[in-house]
Motif scaffolding. Structure first.
Motif, PDB file in Angstrom:
ATOM      1  N   LEU A 161      16.478  15.413   1.341  1.00 37.52           N
ATOM      2  CA  LEU A 161      17.630  14.475   1.588  1.00 37.52           C
ATOM      3  C   LEU A 161      17.045  13.227   1.665  1.00 37.52           C
ATOM      4  O   LEU A 161      16.012  12.807   2.288  1.00 37.52           O
ATOM      5  CB  LEU A 161      18.327  14.744   2.853  1.00 37.52           C
ATOM      6  N   ILE A 162      17.424  12.340   0.706  1.00 34.14           N
ATOM      7  CA  ILE A 162      17.139  10.851   0.580  1.00 34.14           C
ATOM      8  C   ILE A 162      18.156  10.034   1.558  1.00 34.14           C
ATOM      9  O   ILE A 162      19.271   9.952   1.344  1.00 34.14           O
ATOM     10  CB  ILE A 162      17.206  10.326  -0.713  1.00 34.14           C
ATOM     11  N   SER A 163      17.441   9.290   2.595  1.00 33.95           N
ATOM     12  CA  SER A 163      18.264   8.349   3.537  1.00 33.95           C
ATOM     13  C   SER A 163      17.910   6.987   3.090  1.00 33.95           C
ATOM     14  O   SER A 163      16.846   6.381   3.280  1.00 33.95           O
ATOM     15  CB  SER A 163      17.757   8.580   4.725  1.00 33.95           C
ATOM     16  N   ALA A 164      18.820   6.434   2.348  1.00 32.95           N
ATOM     17  CA  ALA A 164      18.830   5.215   1.739  1.00 32.95           C
ATOM     18  C   ALA A 164      18.757   3.974   2.661  1.00 32.95           C
ATOM     19  O   ALA A 164      19.422   4.284   3.777  1.00 32.95           O
ATOM     20  CB  ALA A 164      19.721   4.906   0.490  1.00 32.95           C
ATOM     21  N   PRO A 165      18.386   2.685   2.574  1.00 39.39           N
ATOM     22  CA  PRO A 165      18.961   1.452   3.097  1.00 39.39           C
ATOM     23  C   PRO A 165      20.256   1.190   2.925  1.00 39.39           C
ATOM     24  O   PRO A 165      20.961   1.708   2.124  1.00 39.39           O
ATOM     25  CB  PRO A 165      18.146   0.528   2.565  1.00 39.39           C
ATOM     26  N   VAL A 166      20.531   0.000   3.623  1.00 42.82           N
ATOM     27  CA  VAL A 166      21.986  -0.404   3.584  1.00 42.82           C
ATOM     28  C   VAL A 166      21.912  -1.731   3.174  1.00 42.82           C
ATOM     29  O   VAL A 166      21.025  -2.520   3.002  1.00 42.82           O
ATOM     30  CB  VAL A 166      22.645  -0.315   5.211  1.00 42.82           C
ATOM     31  N   ALA A 167      23.141  -2.679   2.990  1.00 43.88           N
ATOM     32  CA  ALA A 167      23.348  -3.968   2.476  1.00 43.88           C
ATOM     33  C   ALA A 167      22.523  -4.045   1.244  1.00 43.88           C
ATOM     34  O   ALA A 167      22.615  -3.305   0.185  1.00 43.88           O
ATOM     35  CB  ALA A 167      22.992  -4.648   3.840  1.00 43.88           C
ATOM     36  N   HIS A 168      22.052  -5.253   1.204  1.00 41.66           N
ATOM     37  CA  HIS A 168      21.293  -5.636  -0.062  1.00 41.66           C
ATOM     38  C   HIS A 168      19.994  -4.828  -0.524  1.00 41.66           C
ATOM     39  O   HIS A 168      19.611  -4.734  -1.634  1.00 41.66           O
ATOM     40  CB  HIS A 168      20.964  -7.234  -0.098  1.00 41.66           C
TER      41      HIS A 168
END
Length: 249
Positions: free
Chosen positions: A31-38
């Motif tokens: 499971l890939i937990s990505a960053p947020v915003a830019h």
């Protein structure tokens, strides 16, 4: 590659499932937990490359957007660490349901890594965490973003940071992030994938070890420039880091 929506009707999440390449039964899900915003925009290509590499190596892979991020439901300012924690747990169940994978690894990037640490105890079958340049201290992270791109404060009370609205609830919840406090070990092993050396990473590792975790570190001297912003969302090229993470799993 299978794009789809999942989760509760009022908080639908957008995900892309990458089935394992080749024949045979595969028991491992990532499971890939990505960053947020830019940072979510900057890392889009790197995450896609990582998902393809892990799929080619025989893993079930799910990348997804948190509520209020990317193509998921919700407005940007409606997110919070509590909501994203629930999203991560929902995504882990979804990956298990569609793949049958019995063992789970999570790759977290930046704030996505912080979320993975916080949700680790709620992720069934978790065997390892891979944390790429985790946000160790939320207040420091927000200050870095503000210095990088300036801040505008609209009349309705939200802050605009690097072109993205941050509600006061979101700011408070991110500011509360502190990865140096651990009362018990996390389930599974922990791998730190770091693009630069920072004192907070050393402190984070020390705190994990003191809590009884097994931790190893891979240093990839490929600066990501998280604290720099030149007026547009520059695509992050992180071939060496993607390869290093693939070798850890």
């Amino acid at each position: 590659m299978v794009p789809f929506y999942f989760g509760a009707p009022d908080t639908q999440l957008f995900g892309v499932y990458y089935p394992p390449a080749g024949a045979g039964l595969h028991q491992d899900g990532v499971l890939i937990s990505a960053p947020v915003a830019h940072e979510h925009i900057r890392t889009h290509m790197a995450i896609r490359q990582l998902a393809l590499a892990l799929s080619a190596a025989g893993r079930h892979v799910l990348k997804f957007d948190y509520y209020g991020v990317g193509d998921s439901a919700g407005k940007s300012a409606e997110g919070s660490m509590a909501q994203w924690h629930r999203d991560l747990v929902t995504a882990s169940h979804e990956l298990t349901d569609i793949s049958g994978a019995r063992r789970l690894s999570v790759v977290g990037i930046r704030l996505g890594a912080s979320l993975a640490v916080g949700a680790a105890g709620d992720l069934l079958g978790l065997r390892e965490l891979v944390l790429w340049d985790p946000v160790v201290d939320g207040d420091t992270y927000l200050d870095d973003l503000r210095r990088a791109g300036g801040v505008a404060s609209p009349d309705h009370g939200d802050e605009e940071i690097l072109g993205f609205p941050f509600s006061q609830e979101m700011i408070a919840s991110i500011g509360a992030v502190n990865l140096l406090v651990h009362e018990r070990p996390l389930p599974g092993s922990v791998h730190l994938a770091l693009s630069e050396e920072r004192p907070e990473y050393d402190r984070f590792k020390e705190a994990l070890v003191a809590a009884g975790n097994t931790v190893d570190t891979t240093f990839v001297p490929e600066p990501a420039g998280w604290d720099k912003y030149d007026g547009h969302d520059e695509v992050l090229v992180a071939n060496a880091m993607v390869q290093a993470i693939g070798e850890q799993l």
